[in-house]
Scaffold this motif. Sequence first.
Motif, PDB file in Angstrom:
ATOM      1  N   PHE A 190       0.841  -1.188   0.000  1.00  0.00           N
ATOM      2  CA  PHE A 190       0.000   0.000   0.000  1.00  0.00           C
ATOM      3  C   PHE A 190       0.881   1.245   0.000  1.00  0.00           C
ATOM      4  O   PHE A 190       1.946   1.271   0.630  1.00  0.00           O
ATOM      5  CB  PHE A 190      -0.898   0.036   1.235  1.00  0.00           C
ATOM      6  N   ALA A 191       0.424   2.277  -0.677  1.00  0.00           N
ATOM      7  CA  ALA A 191       1.080   3.577  -0.589  1.00  0.00           C
ATOM      8  C   ALA A 191       1.081   4.027   0.872  1.00  0.00           C
ATOM      9  O   ALA A 191       0.092   3.879   1.578  1.00  0.00           O
ATOM     10  CB  ALA A 191       0.349   4.591  -1.460  1.00  0.00           C
ATOM     11  N   GLY A 258      -2.860   6.081  -8.879  1.00  0.00           N
ATOM     12  CA  GLY A 258      -3.320   5.279  -7.757  1.00  0.00           C
ATOM     13  C   GLY A 258      -2.748   3.883  -7.674  1.00  0.00           C
ATOM     14  O   GLY A 258      -2.919   3.192  -6.667  1.00  0.00           O
ATOM     15  N   ARG A 259      -2.038   3.439  -8.718  1.00  0.00           N
ATOM     16  CA  ARG A 259      -1.456   2.097  -8.730  1.00  0.00           C
ATOM     17  C   ARG A 259      -0.330   2.058  -9.747  1.00  0.00           C
ATOM     18  O   ARG A 259      -0.485   2.531 -10.874  1.00  0.00           O
ATOM     19  CB  ARG A 259      -2.508   1.061  -9.129  1.00  0.00           C
ATOM     20  N   VAL A 260       0.817   1.483  -9.373  1.00  0.00           N
ATOM     21  CA  VAL A 260       1.943   1.387 -10.297  1.00  0.00           C
ATOM     22  C   VAL A 260       2.639   0.037 -10.144  1.00  0.00           C
ATOM     23  O   VAL A 260       2.628  -0.573  -9.074  1.00  0.00           O
ATOM     24  CB  VAL A 260       2.992   2.509 -10.071  1.00  0.00           C
ATOM     25  N   ASP A 261       3.212  -0.405 -11.237  1.00  0.00           N
ATOM     26  CA  ASP A 261       4.155  -1.521 -11.200  1.00  0.00           C
ATOM     27  C   ASP A 261       5.546  -0.910 -11.071  1.00  0.00           C
ATOM     28  O   ASP A 261       5.957  -0.105 -11.913  1.00  0.00           O
ATOM     29  CB  ASP A 261       4.063  -2.363 -12.473  1.00  0.00           C
ATOM     30  N   ALA A 288      -7.442   3.837  -1.638  1.00  0.00           N
ATOM     31  CA  ALA A 288      -8.629   4.314  -2.340  1.00  0.00           C
ATOM     32  C   ALA A 288      -8.780   3.623  -3.692  1.00  0.00           C
ATOM     33  O   ALA A 288      -9.889   3.292  -4.122  1.00  0.00           O
ATOM     34  CB  ALA A 288      -8.557   5.832  -2.519  1.00  0.00           C
ATOM     35  N   TRP A 289      -7.656   3.413  -4.381  1.00  0.00           N
ATOM     36  CA  TRP A 289      -7.707   2.711  -5.665  1.00  0.00           C
ATOM     37  C   TRP A 289      -8.153   1.272  -5.465  1.00  0.00           C
ATOM     38  O   TRP A 289      -8.946   0.727  -6.253  1.00  0.00           O
ATOM     39  CB  TRP A 289      -6.319   2.740  -6.319  1.00  0.00           C
ATOM     40  N   ALA A 290      -7.670   0.636  -4.410  1.00  0.00           N
ATOM     41  CA  ALA A 290      -8.016  -0.764  -4.166  1.00  0.00           C
ATOM     42  C   ALA A 290      -9.489  -0.938  -3.853  1.00  0.00           C
ATOM     43  O   ALA A 290     -10.092  -1.958  -4.176  1.00  0.00           O
ATOM     44  CB  ALA A 290      -7.166  -1.316  -3.021  1.00  0.00           C
TER      45      ALA A 290
END
Length: 321
Positions: A190-191, A258-261, A288-290
């Motif tokens: 998680f961030a 909100g999400r990165v590889d 929040a993205w999850a």
Amino acid sequence: VEMIRATDPTRPVVADSCYIRSAHWRLRQSPEELGIDDGDIDDRHGYFNWYNESFFHLPSGEDGAGLADRPYIGQELSTGYYNTDSGHPVRAYLFAHQTPQSWVGQWAYEHQDPVIFMTRHAMLTKELAEYYRRERRRDWAGSLIFGLVTWFRDPWDAESMSPYPVITDGLRNAMAPVLVSARLTGRNWFAGQTVNIPVSVVNDAADGLTVAAGRLKWRLMEDGVVLANGREATPAVAYYSNEKVDVRLTVPDRVPAGRVDAELCLDLEVGGKILSSNRYAVRIGEKAWAVRPAKARKGKVLAYHASGDTRDLVRPLGLEA
């Protein structure tokens, strides 16, 4: 065994391929009681990441290492086989054993992009090699990563022969004489999360010398952009030994879209030179993205937690359980 000892008494002997003394003789008399010379070391075959569990299970002791009561090797450790034309899994494994489907599902089949299987296989093979060098130094006396000839395209043609990703993106790092290796039992963060990562420096240097004290430089990267970085002092590492340092990494609070590889990149610097490097794919997502895709659908999700309260898995996302 008797013949080998007479021929060359200086070499340690393995009695038989896949032989482990304590497992073989558990319900019988011991070799000594029967006057049998069963060699000096055992040979643990293992097909983790293929027929057996993945390397993620191994830190829990599921590699069967506890069966051995003397030093042991693994002269047949394998994680699967490519065909040498396209990089797809060998056809017999697709249709006789269905093994590749266990690891990449429908993307194993020959009408799919072979890069999907090759990328997964490279990671699994790399991590298996690192596990034994990093975690089993006390009793593991070496391994042969089996299946090498299938890990090259056109291995019969010197002009067109080329390595598949298992070599270029996997074993080239994992089998480096001096290895810097992270023990990552999870790759989804998680961030804003703080992660404690044990990192080992493994010294099997070809010159047999001590690796001097230095520093471990780490970076969390996304598409060439540094998201976080730091460094830790590393101690001197004697030949044929390991030393461990702890990295405390805090993931940034915000990430693009909100999400990165991303990649965790490690460099071991000694005397102003990079002595060893490694990298690991990780995924970062904001909470929040999850939550968004879960709230957009109605229905139930089944979650399993091997130990502890399953609700702990979903509470951080604000979901009902």
